[in-house]
Design a protein around this motif. Structure first.
Motif, mmCIF file in Angstrom:
data_model
loop_
_atom_site.group_PDB
_atom_site.id
_atom_site.type_symbol
_atom_site.label_atom_id
_atom_site.label_comp_id
_atom_site.label_asym_id
_atom_site.label_seq_id
_atom_site.Cartn_x
_atom_site.Cartn_y
_atom_site.Cartn_z
ATOM 1 N N LYS A 8 0.843 -1.190 0.000
ATOM 2 C CA LYS A 8 0.000 0.000 0.000
ATOM 3 C C LYS A 8 0.877 1.239 0.000
ATOM 4 O O LYS A 8 1.892 1.285 0.697
ATOM 5 C CB LYS A 8 -0.900 -0.005 1.242
ATOM 6 N N ASP A 38 5.078 -3.266 4.495
ATOM 7 C CA ASP A 38 4.901 -3.892 3.188
ATOM 8 C C ASP A 38 6.232 -4.074 2.463
ATOM 9 O O ASP A 38 6.381 -4.971 1.632
ATOM 10 C CB ASP A 38 3.941 -3.077 2.317
ATOM 11 N N THR A 123 -0.873 -1.017 8.350
ATOM 12 C CA THR A 123 -0.351 0.151 7.649
ATOM 13 C C THR A 123 -0.074 1.244 8.669
ATOM 14 O O THR A 123 -0.567 1.174 9.804
ATOM 15 C CB THR A 123 -1.367 0.677 6.613
ATOM 16 N N THR A 128 -5.249 -0.655 10.831
ATOM 17 C CA THR A 128 -6.223 -1.607 11.376
ATOM 18 C C THR A 128 -5.709 -3.034 11.474
ATOM 19 O O THR A 128 -6.205 -3.818 12.265
ATOM 20 C CB THR A 128 -7.492 -1.638 10.516
ATOM 21 N N ALA A 129 -4.776 -3.391 10.632
ATOM 22 C CA ALA A 129 -4.262 -4.760 10.587
ATOM 23 C C ALA A 129 -5.355 -5.768 10.219
ATOM 24 O O ALA A 129 -5.310 -6.913 10.630
ATOM 25 C CB ALA A 129 -3.598 -5.145 11.922
ATOM 26 N N GLN A 130 -6.326 -5.321 9.459
ATOM 27 C CA GLN A 130 -7.445 -6.220 9.127
ATOM 28 C C GLN A 130 -7.434 -6.721 7.691
ATOM 29 O O GLN A 130 -8.072 -7.734 7.380
ATOM 30 C CB GLN A 130 -8.773 -5.492 9.380
ATOM 31 N N VAL A 131 -6.749 -5.996 6.799
ATOM 32 C CA VAL A 131 -6.857 -6.339 5.382
ATOM 33 C C VAL A 131 -6.299 -7.732 5.097
ATOM 34 O O VAL A 131 -6.944 -8.529 4.398
ATOM 35 C CB VAL A 131 -6.184 -5.257 4.512
HETATM 36 C C1 FAD Z 1 -7.244 9.368 7.762
HETATM 37 C C2 FAD Z 1 -7.989 8.148 7.332
HETATM 38 C C3 FAD Z 1 -9.228 8.310 6.750
HETATM 39 C C4 FAD Z 1 -9.963 7.188 6.336
HETATM 40 N N1 FAD Z 1 -11.138 7.391 5.790
HETATM 41 C C5 FAD Z 1 -11.888 6.311 5.462
HETATM 42 C C6 FAD Z 1 -13.158 6.503 4.951
HETATM 43 O O1 FAD Z 1 -13.597 7.629 4.746
HETATM 44 N N2 FAD Z 1 -13.859 5.413 4.669
HETATM 45 C C7 FAD Z 1 -13.397 4.183 4.880
HETATM 46 O O2 FAD Z 1 -14.087 3.235 4.623
HETATM 47 N N3 FAD Z 1 -12.167 3.954 5.360
HETATM 48 C C8 FAD Z 1 -11.390 4.989 5.662
HETATM 49 N N4 FAD Z 1 -10.157 4.794 6.157
HETATM 50 C C9 FAD Z 1 -9.636 3.409 6.335
HETATM 51 C C10 FAD Z 1 -9.149 2.765 5.046
HETATM 52 O O3 FAD Z 1 -8.700 3.637 4.100
HETATM 53 C C11 FAD Z 1 -8.097 1.784 5.354
HETATM 54 O O4 FAD Z 1 -6.884 2.497 5.529
HETATM 55 C C12 FAD Z 1 -7.890 0.779 4.229
HETATM 56 O O5 FAD Z 1 -9.078 0.106 4.002
HETATM 57 C C13 FAD Z 1 -6.854 -0.285 4.503
HETATM 58 O O6 FAD Z 1 -6.853 -0.607 5.793
HETATM 59 P P1 FAD Z 1 -5.563 -0.355 6.621
HETATM 60 O O7 FAD Z 1 -4.869 0.788 6.067
HETATM 61 O O8 FAD Z 1 -5.919 -0.303 8.039
HETATM 62 O O9 FAD Z 1 -4.765 -1.642 6.286
HETATM 63 P P2 FAD Z 1 -4.248 -2.765 7.238
HETATM 64 O O10 FAD Z 1 -5.292 -3.752 7.408
HETATM 65 O O11 FAD Z 1 -3.580 -2.177 8.437
HETATM 66 O O12 FAD Z 1 -3.160 -3.325 6.264
HETATM 67 C C14 FAD Z 1 -2.580 -4.621 6.364
HETATM 68 C C15 FAD Z 1 -1.915 -4.970 5.086
HETATM 69 O O13 FAD Z 1 -2.865 -5.134 4.050
HETATM 70 C C16 FAD Z 1 -2.339 -4.741 2.815
HETATM 71 N N5 FAD Z 1 -3.091 -3.624 2.262
HETATM 72 C C17 FAD Z 1 -3.886 -2.752 2.905
HETATM 73 N N6 FAD Z 1 -4.403 -1.869 2.049
HETATM 74 C C18 FAD Z 1 -3.953 -2.182 0.821
HETATM 75 C C19 FAD Z 1 -4.108 -1.636 -0.470
HETATM 76 N N7 FAD Z 1 -4.881 -0.586 -0.680
HETATM 77 N N8 FAD Z 1 -3.483 -2.210 -1.484
HETATM 78 C C20 FAD Z 1 -2.676 -3.285 -1.296
HETATM 79 N N9 FAD Z 1 -2.484 -3.827 -0.098
HETATM 80 C C21 FAD Z 1 -3.111 -3.287 0.952
HETATM 81 C C22 FAD Z 1 -0.913 -4.306 3.090
HETATM 82 O O14 FAD Z 1 -0.083 -5.388 2.918
HETATM 83 C C23 FAD Z 1 -0.997 -3.910 4.544
HETATM 84 O O15 FAD Z 1 0.258 -3.933 5.172
HETATM 85 C C24 FAD Z 1 -9.422 5.893 6.548
HETATM 86 C C25 FAD Z 1 -8.154 5.757 7.109
HETATM 87 C C26 FAD Z 1 -7.459 6.861 7.506
HETATM 88 C C27 FAD Z 1 -6.111 6.701 8.118
#
Ligand code: FAD
Ligand code: SF4
Ligand code: SF4
Lengths: 270, 661
Positions: A8, A38, A123, A128-131
């Motif tokens: 990401k 990542d 990230t 969230t550590a959920q993806v």
């Molecule tokens: C300021 C802010 C505003 C937000 N606003 C919204 C909102 O308006 N609506 C909403 O629904 N969510 C929102 N989010 C949450 C959303 O954008 C998550 O960040 C996103 O869904 C991925 O979750 P994560 O970053 O917690 O990934 P995590 O679950 O922490 O990631 C774990 C692993 O999954 C993989 N991964 C995660 N994302 C991706 C990607 N895009 N592509 C490839 N691999 C990936 C990577 O390997 C990563 O290390 C917001 C987050 C933030 C910080």
């Protein structure tokens, strides 16, 4: 066997500021980096490539400028980089994100069997550590989180043995392939790109898959498919700091003042 | 044709051919090197050749060099005498004097006689030095001061001179030669009693001894360190006319190679350098890495390149591959990685070498290969490289923090067309808490002198010095192009820096990118401001005893020794005292060449060695520096030595700021 790393692109958090009025991230002029965890996921896929000659793919969902991050992955040596980008993917939460990533992985699996999907532990922006786990449960892959060492891979029995880093202890577990692994930083030291590869990567094709390729129901992805809503973002208030002592002119006096201060706030115990 | 003549002609022909063949072989090896243009500006080159080769400028920089100077000139003159000798062997009865007016002929005889005594004397001095009081730097792990090769050469020269005298003396005693050779005549007097048959015998034997040793010597040259007799003069001609310590650019295109991992990737001049080394050991003597027990010795690098070339060259020339790796363990002909990373790029080696060999750039070329083709470097550098690329500073601090030090000065943004000077603060000046004080001091001075100046603020990028010296040319190249574009966009024409590394990079490295602007180090600008009375001093800056430490990148790399001393003198009313090793012979603080960002694994610490040198009578109260890296290294060194509360470290700007407060 295909080894996939999900990467990401995130804003460089040391430079992120939150707009105090709108409570949103000030993204103007903030450089983007590859989510630090990542880069360890990517590195591990490359090590498997070096060792077992597996094919590696880097996968990222994000806006078109994510190409820059995928190009870095190419410079490091992945065989293929795919960007999942479509207007309707925007605004996704973890549920919708893992849906799109899973769909892409399934599509890749049809061409060549996917053995391992590496994700970061979490990230530095969404946190969230959920993806990763989301992907594993959607695809029915084994799920190994917080991995800090790959012990062995048995290609015949199709199993993998890893070490998980838990609080205060390690755990060695074995699981059948295909597997989704989330990695912690101790797993490896990411490589530095060599120049010939950097130059090579300039011309490497980065495939873009939009929803006309993945053909997901637009209502179930992106903002529309995200049950999570962020209601408020704010920076916690911080007390105004103070300067105590006489700095370098009296280092010993300053140090004892500091210790008194820490003791008085119960931050130091003797 | 006499028998004597026939035999000599045959021997001469064989040895001349063999000599020419050896030279040809060596030159062919040099020709496998990469192209490099060292043919421009012949007038400037001739000038350099004159002062370094013929006037022996660098050789004479050390007292013992005088002996070499005499020997060199004796050799040059005796070249004529030996030419005459060889011709006489081929054409019996040939005399140079026959073609010259009598007075000149006699003059030459007198000269040759005296010069031969001088040469013999020099050889004896050299022999005594090598045998009885060799300086430490003559020997090392691959050779000894009294090595067989060195002794053989000296013995050959001594034999040549002795035979020359005996031959002339016998001829004089036989009445075949005039009396214009006073030394030979004196020896002839000793031979007086001998019958003429014996004298003829002496003459014959001496003649053949002289002839054979001469031809042997000639053939030995290209195969020994005395190759320098043939190559030193052209090597000085082909010297780098620009800054010898500024590394050449690389082009980044598909299919290119980066740096050097095999000897033929060096330029022909690098290879020619390696055949020119005289093994004098002066670079070894000055090198801070070698002096503190690191596995680096610039002399060995040059030697290794030569050994590697001789070993691999023939195969490489025919398109094959070498068998001896250039980078690997520490055996002869191979350079070990720790040696490559130990260099502080201080430039001591390049500025002391009497025959203008460029050692340090050869080390950087090896680094270029390791970083760019292998991604193989000390672990600590990974963070540095990423921080540089990501946030354009070594610590990875957010660029928005760049102006924090200047909080109390108000908005000091550079305004194109309005501000005269750009104050290029540099990463240390902007982020390092100790060096921020220097930035404030310099800003105070500029304001007091009414200089119009501005900064780039968070737009300022790192100059890239550490990256270039560490061999990360790809990222340096990107940063240099960005910086140069920024400077051009802002129409910047004058820059002042408080860091010799920024100064040198903007001034010398960026010239390769078409940036030709006035770049001053703060010592130079402050000196100008004081001299022109634009900066008015209100009181004497009281610092007690001051000792001044030269920064390599200000001093050796840019020949600026006077300015910082003048600033200190103006501010305190007295000239600073000097380290034993100062100016051209100065000793690095240990942080240059990217060493600032690496651990010092082997040997003793360079900065500790340097501060120990400062602690002599009268003990200094203030150790003055003109560079942020020196500041850090000297402060740390004093702390390690446990004298940080006795001696403080100050930048020259801080000392000056106290004279205007
Ligand atoms: C300021 C802010 C505003 C937000 N606003 C919204 C909102 O308006 N609506 C909403 O629904 N969510 C929102 N989010 C949450 C959303 O954008 C998550 O960040 C996103 O869904 C991925 O979750 P994560 O970053 O917690 O990934 P995590 O679950 O922490 O990631 C774990 C692993 O999954 C993989 N991964 C995660 N994302 C991706 C990607 N895009 N592509 C490839 N691999 C990936 C990577 O390997 C990563 O290390 C917001 C987050 C933030 C910080
Ligand atoms: S530049 Fe300095 S540290 Fe490097 S080899 Fe030369 S003398 Fe030694
Ligand atoms: S490189 Fe130069 S200074 Fe060093 S030993 Fe050789 S000739 Fe002497």
């Amino acid at each position: 066997m295909l080894v996939i790393s999900c990467i990401k692109q995130v804003p460089d958090t040391t430079q992120v500021k939150i707009d105090p009025v709108t409570n949103t991230l000030i993204r103007d002029g903030i450089p983007f980096i590859i989510n630090p965890y990542d880069s360890h996921a990517l590195e591990e896929s490359l090590r498997l490539k070096d060792r077992y000659n597996v094919r590696t793919v880097a996968l990222s969902m994000g806006p078109p400028n994510t190409v820059a991050t995928l190009r870095k992955a190419c410079a490091l040596g992945v065989d293929e980089a795919i960007l999942l980008s479509d207007r309707c993917f925007g605004g996704a939460d973890t549920l919708a994100t893992s849906k799109v990533l899973s769909a892409a992985i399934e599509r890749l699996d049809k061409q060549e069997k996917v053995g391992i999907v590496f994700c970061g532990k979490q990230t530095i922006d969404g946190d969230t550590a959920q993806v990763g786990p989301g992907i594993a449960s959607r695809l029915g892959f084994s799920q190994l989180t917080l991995v800090d060492r790959i012990e062995s891979i048995d290609f015949l029995r199709k199993t993998i043995k890893v070490r998980r880093k838990l609080e205060g202890r390690h755990e060695i577990v074995e699981a059948p392939l295909p597997v989704m692994i989330t990695v912690v930083r101790e797993l490896n030291r990411p490589r530095y790109p060599i120049v010939p590869m950097r130059i090579e990567s300039q011309d490497m094709e980065i495939k873009v898959w939009d929803n006309s390729v993945l053909k997901l129901d637009a209502e179930t992805v992106g903002l529309k498919g995200s049950p999570t809503w962020v209601s408020k973002i704010f920076s916690p208030e911080r007390d105004q700091g103070e300067i105590i002592g006489n700095g370098i002119n009296d280092p010993i006096g300053t140090a004892s003042l500091l210790i008194d201060k820490l003791l008085s706030k119960d931050l130091l115990t003797i | 044709m006499t028998l004597h003549q026939a035999i000599f002609t045959a021997i001469f022909a064989v040895s001349a051919l063999s000599f020419l063949f050896s030279c040809y072989q060596r030159l062919q090896l040099v020709s496998i090197g990469a192209p490099e243009n060292r043919f421009d500006n012949p007038a400037g080159r001739l000038l350099g050749m004159f002062s370094y080769a013929f006037a022996q400028k660098r050789v004479l920089a050390r007292a013992y060099g005088f002996n070499h100077f005499l020997l060199f000139w004796a050799f040059m003159l005796l070249l004529v005498a030996n030419g005459e000798f060889l011709l006489e062997g081929l054409i019996p009865g040939f005399r140079l004097a026959a073609f010259l007016p009598a007075a000149l002929g006699h003059g030459l005889e007198l000269l040759f006689d005296i010069v031969s005594v001088v040469a013999l004397g020099c050889v004896l001095v050299a022999l005594a030095r090598r045998l009885f009081f060799p300086p430490e730097y003559l020997g090392n792990d691959y050779t000894r001061p009294a090595s067989g090769e060195a002794l053989l050469i000296l013995a050959m020269i001594a034999a040549l001179m002795s035979a020359f005298f005996l031959l002339n003396a016998a001829n004089i005693a036989l009445g075949l030669d005039g009396s214009w050779r006073p030394v030979s005549s004196a020896i002839a007097a000793l031979l007086k009693g001998l019958p003429s048959s014996a004298l003829e015998g002496v003459a014959g034997v001496s003649w053949w001894l002289h002839a054979l040793v001469l031809l042997l010597f000639m053939n030995f040259l290209p195969r020994s360190k005395h190759m320098h007799i043939l190559t030193a003069i052209p090597n000085c001609y082909f010297k780098n006319l620009a800054q010898p310590n500024t590394q050449p650019r690389e082009t980044f295109e598909k299919g290119e190679r980066y740096g050097v991992s095999s000897v033929e990737q060096y330029s022909w001049k690098d290879l020619f350098d390696s055949l020119t080394c005289t093994e004098c050991g002066r670079c070894q003597d000055l090198c801070p890495a070698h002096n503190t027990g690191k596995p680096l010795n610039p002399r060995k690098i040059v030697h290794d390149i030569k050994v590697n070339l001789l070993k691999n060259g023939p195969a490489l020339k025919d398109g094959g591959t070498g068998i001896l790796p250039l980078i690997g363990d520490a055996r002869e002909g191979t350079v070990c990685e720790e040696a490559i990373w130990s260099c502080t790029t201080c430039g001591a080696c390049t500025s002391v070498c009497p025959v203008l060999i460029e050692q340090m750039p050869k080390i950087v070329k090896l680094r270029r290969h390791l970083v760019q083709e292998k991604a193989q470097f000390p672990e600590e550098l990974l963070n540095l490289f990423e921080n540089m690329e990501q946030r354009s500073n070594p610590w990875g601090i957010a660029p928005s923090e760049r102006t924090k030090w200047s909080g109390q000065l108000g908005d000091r943004t550079f305004k194109p067309g309005e501000s005269e000077y750009l104050f290029f603060v540099g990463c240390a000046g902007a982020f390092d808490s100790r060096n921020k004080h220097v930035s404030v001091a310099l800003a105070t001075i500029l304001d007091a002198a009414g200089v119009s100046w501005g900064m780039l603020g968070k737009e300022e990028l790192c100059c890239g010095d550490s990256l270039r010296r560490l061999g990360n040319e790809f990222v340096f190249d990107k940063m240099a192009r960005e910086n140069v574009a920024l400077f051009k966009e802002k129409k910047i024409t004058k820059v002042v820096t408080q860091c010799p590394h920024c100064f040198n990079t903007l001034k010398n490295d960026y010239r390769q990118y078409g940036l030709e602007i006035e770049v001053l180090h703060h010592s130079q600008l402050i000196e100008q401001l004081v001299e022109s009375n634009q900066l008015k001093l209100t009181k004497q800056s009281r610092q007690g005893n001051i000792i001044f430490h030269d920064s390599c990148y200000l001093g050796r790399h840019n020949d600026t020794y006077k300015a910082p001393r003048a600033v200190l003198k103006a501010a305190t009313g007295q000239s600073p005292s000097e380290f034993e090793r100062n100016q051209e012979n100065g000793f690095c603080c240990g942080a240059g060449g990217g060493r600032m960002w690496m651990e010092e694994q082997s040997g003793t610490r360079i900065n500790l060695e340097r501060v120990k040198e400062a602690m002599k009578q009268p003990l200094p109260d203030t150790l003055c520096v003109s560079c942020p890296y020196c500041m850090t290294m000297m402060e740390d060194g004093l702390k390690d030595l446990g004298v940080a509360d006795v001696v403080r470290v100050k930048d020259i700007a801080e000392v000056m700021a106290e004279a205007i407060a």
